[in-house]
Design an enzyme around this catalytic site. Structure first.
Site, PDB file in Angstrom:
ATOM      1  N   SER A 141       0.978  -1.173   0.081  1.00 57.72           N
ATOM      2  CA  SER A 141      -0.155   0.042  -0.046  1.00 57.72           C
ATOM      3  C   SER A 141       0.968   1.147  -0.012  1.00 57.72           C
ATOM      4  CB  SER A 141      -0.879   0.020   1.179  1.00 57.72           C
ATOM      5  OG  SER A 141      -1.593   1.232   1.379  1.00 57.72           O
ATOM      6  N   TYR A 154      -2.151  -0.244  10.273  1.00 53.01           N
ATOM      7  CA  TYR A 154      -2.188  -0.556   8.855  1.00 53.01           C
ATOM      8  C   TYR A 154      -0.841  -0.137   8.183  1.00 53.01           C
ATOM      9  CZ  TYR A 154      -3.760  -1.111   3.778  1.00 53.01           C
ATOM     10  OH  TYR A 154      -3.852  -1.597   2.625  1.00 53.01           O
TER      11      TYR A 154
END
Length: 274
Positions: A141, A154
């Protein structure tokens, strides 16, 4: 199958989620055989039946957070004629301020997004090394490279996944296994809660469709050596700026904190189906 003469066998984790679904459809259309991992058997079977040549594909229901489930998955893979590609796609996210994250939520995010890809890759490397097309693709990501408020756990998990991928690529340099890293920006999938969607609208963050990311993933399988690839503009530029001049990004994000805090209070746990 296009120009390729040999179909690959691909293990895809998180197959029934939005991005996994798009990757599975594209690879099946191109002639690959899919081993579809997830926890929801009904959703996996529905996906399998919808794929090109559905009888070629197999559903592998297993809970990746459970060691017994991972052992079951390993055994299923060993029973196949061979394994050419592992795509570590399964993941979860939690949009919340760090103080609102429980111990279990922190553990689940780090376990799912980092430890599971590490253990799966470790256990499947002997099979991948036997394939002339052996490859690993880890789905990262942009937040693994731009630590973003409201996504502390995250961001940490994806930053760890990038470091793992980089080290593994170098460790496998003489093995024939190509190790790739693909970092999308926001992807329009069920991983995004209503609060995340509202935040993206408020901050004017751009997102890509699962199909766009799936095409990038499929393209990596044709690369002769391990690659790292970042999707989205200006996100690719921001990643470079953050690496060279992090204080500039600090300043930009600090101005957005009131908006981020407001929407973070609305966040809840969501993720690709594991």
């Amino acid at each position: 199958m296009g120009a390729r003469q040999k179909s690959r066998t691909v293990l895809l984790t998180g197959a029934s989620g939005g991005l996994g679904n798009a990757i599975a459809r594209l690879l099946a259309e191109r002639g690959d055989r899919l081993l579809l991992q997830g926890r929801n058997v009904d959703r996996l079977e529905q996906l399998r039946r919808s794929l090109t040549d559905p009888e070629r594909h197999r559903v592998l229901a297993a809970d990746l957070l459970d060691s017994g489930g991972r052992r079951q998955l390993m055994q299923m893979c060993r029973e196949e004629a061979g394994l050419d590609v592992l795509i570590n796609n399964a993941g979860i996210s939690r949009f919340a301020l760090l103080g609102d994250l429980a111990d279990r939520e922190l553990a689940d995010i780090l376990h799912t997004n980092l430890l599971v890809p590490m253990t799966l890759t470790r256990d499947l490397l002997p099979l991948l090394e036997q394939s002339p097309e052996g490859a690993v693709i880890n789905i990262g990501s942009a937040f693994g490279h731009i630590g973003h408020p409201g996504f502390t756990a995250y961001s940490a998990s994806k930053a760890g996944l990038f470091a793992f991928t980089e080290a593994l690529r170098r460790e496998c340099a003489d093995s024939g296994v190509r190790v790739h890293y693909l970092a999308p920006r926001a992807v329009d999938t069920e991983l995004n809660t209503p609060a995340v969607r509202a935040l993206n609208r408020a901050l004017r963050n751009k997102s890509d469709t699962p199909a766009v990311v799936a095409r990038q993933c499929a393209d990596l399988l044709h690369r002769p050596s391990g690659q790292r690839r970042f999707i989205g503009w200006p996100e690719r530029l921001f990643i470079k700026i953050n690496a060279l001049f992090p204080s500039l990004v600090d300043s930009a994000l600090s101005k957005k904190l009131p908006v981020i805090r407001r929407y973070a209070k609305q966040g809840d746990l969501s993720g690709e189906v594991l």
